[in-house]
Design a protein around this motif. Structure first.
Motif, PDB file in Angstrom:
ATOM      1  N   SER A  46     108.016  12.967  74.849  1.00 30.32           N
ATOM      2  CA  SER A  46     106.917  12.357  75.899  1.00 30.32           C
ATOM      3  C   SER A  46     106.553  10.956  75.684  1.00 30.32           C
ATOM      4  O   SER A  46     105.831  10.148  76.310  1.00 30.32           O
ATOM      5  CB  SER A  46     105.757  13.165  75.878  1.00 30.32           C
ATOM      6  N   GLU A  47     106.659  10.368  74.182  1.00 38.36           N
ATOM      7  CA  GLU A  47     106.601   8.986  73.892  1.00 38.36           C
ATOM      8  C   GLU A  47     107.595   7.999  74.187  1.00 38.36           C
ATOM      9  O   GLU A  47     107.549   6.862  74.828  1.00 38.36           O
ATOM     10  CB  GLU A  47     105.980   8.901  72.445  1.00 38.36           C
ATOM     11  N   CYS A  48     108.642   8.564  73.703  1.00 36.78           N
ATOM     12  CA  CYS A  48     110.028   7.664  73.714  1.00 36.78           C
ATOM     13  C   CYS A  48     111.177   8.578  73.295  1.00 36.78           C
ATOM     14  O   CYS A  48     111.103   9.061  72.232  1.00 36.78           O
ATOM     15  CB  CYS A  48     110.158   6.495  72.582  1.00 36.78           C
ATOM     16  N   SER A  49     112.108   8.884  74.437  1.00 40.26           N
ATOM     17  CA  SER A  49     113.242   9.694  74.045  1.00 40.26           C
ATOM     18  C   SER A  49     114.355   8.949  74.114  1.00 40.26           C
ATOM     19  O   SER A  49     114.463   8.026  74.806  1.00 40.26           O
ATOM     20  CB  SER A  49     113.022  10.957  75.105  1.00 40.26           C
TER      21      SER A  49
ATOM     22  N   ASP B  85     122.513  -1.678  62.358  1.00 36.30           N
ATOM     23  CA  ASP B  85     122.400  -0.388  61.922  1.00 36.30           C
ATOM     24  C   ASP B  85     122.073   0.686  62.830  1.00 36.30           C
ATOM     25  O   ASP B  85     121.880   0.587  64.078  1.00 36.30           O
ATOM     26  CB  ASP B  85     121.028  -0.298  60.986  1.00 36.30           C
ATOM     27  N   GLN B  86     122.845   1.852  62.750  1.00 38.56           N
ATOM     28  CA  GLN B  86     122.764   2.838  63.683  1.00 38.56           C
ATOM     29  C   GLN B  86     121.709   3.844  63.339  1.00 38.56           C
ATOM     30  O   GLN B  86     121.321   3.827  62.095  1.00 38.56           O
ATOM     31  CB  GLN B  86     124.354   3.599  63.834  1.00 38.56           C
ATOM     32  N   VAL B  87     121.143   4.477  64.394  1.00 41.79           N
ATOM     33  CA  VAL B  87     119.880   5.489  64.323  1.00 41.79           C
ATOM     34  C   VAL B  87     120.199   6.490  64.896  1.00 41.79           C
ATOM     35  O   VAL B  87     120.135   6.438  66.257  1.00 41.79           O
ATOM     36  CB  VAL B  87     118.587   4.636  64.513  1.00 41.79           C
ATOM     37  N   PHE B  88     119.793   7.712  64.464  1.00 41.05           N
ATOM     38  CA  PHE B  88     119.677   9.047  65.268  1.00 41.05           C
ATOM     39  C   PHE B  88     118.404   9.003  65.634  1.00 41.05           C
ATOM     40  O   PHE B  88     117.221   8.904  65.180  1.00 41.05           O
ATOM     41  CB  PHE B  88     120.038  10.123  64.348  1.00 41.05           C
ATOM     42  N   ILE B  89     118.395   9.376  67.145  1.00 44.24           N
ATOM     43  CA  ILE B  89     116.997   9.712  67.673  1.00 44.24           C
ATOM     44  C   ILE B  89     116.971  11.223  67.433  1.00 44.24           C
ATOM     45  O   ILE B  89     117.722  12.048  68.118  1.00 44.24           O
ATOM     46  CB  ILE B  89     116.962   9.266  69.040  1.00 44.24           C
ATOM     47  N   TYR B  90     115.712  11.865  66.951  1.00 41.01           N
ATOM     48  CA  TYR B  90     115.345  13.252  66.708  1.00 41.01           C
ATOM     49  C   TYR B  90     114.077  13.361  67.242  1.00 41.01           C
ATOM     50  O   TYR B  90     113.207  12.997  67.416  1.00 41.01           O
ATOM     51  CB  TYR B  90     115.386  13.003  64.947  1.00 41.01           C
ATOM     52  N   HIS B  91     114.311  14.364  68.454  1.00 41.92           N
ATOM     53  CA  HIS B  91     112.986  14.678  69.354  1.00 41.92           C
ATOM     54  C   HIS B  91     112.407  15.993  68.419  1.00 41.92           C
ATOM     55  O   HIS B  91     112.972  16.822  67.971  1.00 41.92           O
ATOM     56  CB  HIS B  91     113.857  15.090  70.436  1.00 41.92           C
ATOM     57  N   ALA B  92     111.085  15.521  68.244  1.00 39.21           N
ATOM     58  CA  ALA B  92     110.181  16.557  67.639  1.00 39.21           C
ATOM     59  C   ALA B  92     109.174  16.754  68.474  1.00 39.21           C
ATOM     60  O   ALA B  92     108.702  16.115  69.401  1.00 39.21           O
ATOM     61  CB  ALA B  92     109.708  15.753  66.078  1.00 39.21           C
ATOM     62  N   SER B  93     108.308  17.794  67.909  1.00 39.36           N
ATOM     63  CA  SER B  93     106.829  18.300  68.445  1.00 39.36           C
ATOM     64  C   SER B  93     107.182  18.698  70.221  1.00 39.36           C
ATOM     65  O   SER B  93     106.638  17.991  70.915  1.00 39.36           O
ATOM     66  CB  SER B  93     105.970  17.096  68.398  1.00 39.36           C
TER      67      SER B  93
ATOM     68  N   PHE C 220     120.093   1.643  73.318  1.00 41.20           N
ATOM     69  CA  PHE C 220     120.989   2.627  73.432  1.00 41.20           C
ATOM     70  C   PHE C 220     122.403   2.568  73.272  1.00 41.20           C
ATOM     71  O   PHE C 220     123.013   1.532  73.326  1.00 41.20           O
ATOM     72  CB  PHE C 220     120.877   2.778  75.207  1.00 41.20           C
ATOM     73  N   VAL C 221     122.671   3.577  72.370  1.00 40.96           N
ATOM     74  CA  VAL C 221     124.425   3.709  72.002  1.00 40.96           C
ATOM     75  C   VAL C 221     125.086   5.043  72.990  1.00 40.96           C
ATOM     76  O   VAL C 221     125.838   4.749  73.513  1.00 40.96           O
ATOM     77  CB  VAL C 221     124.742   3.879  70.545  1.00 40.96           C
ATOM     78  N   LYS C 222     124.432   6.054  72.595  1.00 41.54           N
ATOM     79  CA  LYS C 222     125.116   7.239  73.194  1.00 41.54           C
ATOM     80  C   LYS C 222     123.966   8.526  73.105  1.00 41.54           C
ATOM     81  O   LYS C 222     123.487   8.574  72.287  1.00 41.54           O
ATOM     82  CB  LYS C 222     126.198   7.825  72.860  1.00 41.54           C
ATOM     83  N   LYS C 223     124.099   9.144  74.379  1.00 44.61           N
ATOM     84  CA  LYS C 223     123.349  10.488  74.197  1.00 44.61           C
ATOM     85  C   LYS C 223     124.565  11.411  73.726  1.00 44.61           C
ATOM     86  O   LYS C 223     125.632  11.478  74.424  1.00 44.61           O
ATOM     87  CB  LYS C 223     122.816  10.916  75.661  1.00 44.61           C
ATOM     88  N   LEU C 224     123.894  12.360  72.778  1.00 47.04           N
ATOM     89  CA  LEU C 224     124.879  13.446  72.331  1.00 47.04           C
ATOM     90  C   LEU C 224     125.137  14.362  73.514  1.00 47.04           C
ATOM     91  O   LEU C 224     124.217  14.808  74.166  1.00 47.04           O
ATOM     92  CB  LEU C 224     124.506  14.125  71.360  1.00 47.04           C
TER      93      LEU C 224
END
Length: 149
Positions: free
Chosen positions: A11-14, A47-55, A103-107
């Motif tokens: 809800s903040e940044c996905s 640098d590459q970064v995983f976006i992890y959705h929490a809460s 953005f790089v990619k959505k899994l």
């Protein structure tokens, strides 16, 4: 290049927010934990970064972004209207950092926390250790490859 994982509430940044603006850089700000801030300071362009959705209902790694601008003073700390305002922070000695990411990619499928906890070779990843609440953490090359494999 280093690898990272950042936690966010969708809800903040996905990952979808990044995907909607694939050519734009989005500031990653609002981090108010000293250890996480120190990791932000180590991030470098590329640098590459995983976006992890929490809460949220579906928790897990949702996609990948890359750092486009290394650490700089988080502007929100100086904004009295921001929920991330820090009255003790000054322009001469800022306490908090931000980085810009793109953005790089959505899994194709979310990699759930349960799945991550059951993967071999991830025992040292802070995300799967009990009691770890960091919003920014390093990921080793081996861990990165295992997660994507």
């Amino acid at each position: 290049m280093a690898k990272w994982l950042v936690k966010t509430e969708p809800s903040e940044c996905s990952i979808d927010d990044f995907a909607q603006k694939p050519d734009a850089s989005i500031p990653w700000d609002g981090v108010r934990n000293y250890q996480a801030r120190n990791f932000l300071r180590q991030m470098a362009e590329g640098d590459q970064v995983f976006i992890y959705h929490a809460s949220c209902k579906h928790i897990g790694i949702a996609g990948i972004v890359r750092v486009t601008k290394s650490a700089y003073p988080d502007p929100a700390q100086f904004d009295a209207e921001s929920p991330y305002h820090d009255p003790k922070s000054t322009h001469e000695q800022p306490r908090w950092q931000a980085v810009d990411m793109q953005f790089v990619k959505k899994l194709p499928k979310l990699i759930s926390l349960d799945r991550l906890k059951n993967m071999d070779g991830l025992e040292d990843l802070p995300l799967v250790r009990k009691g770890n609440r960091l919003s920014v953490m390093p990921v080793s090359e081996d861990e990165w490859q295992r997660i994507l494999g």
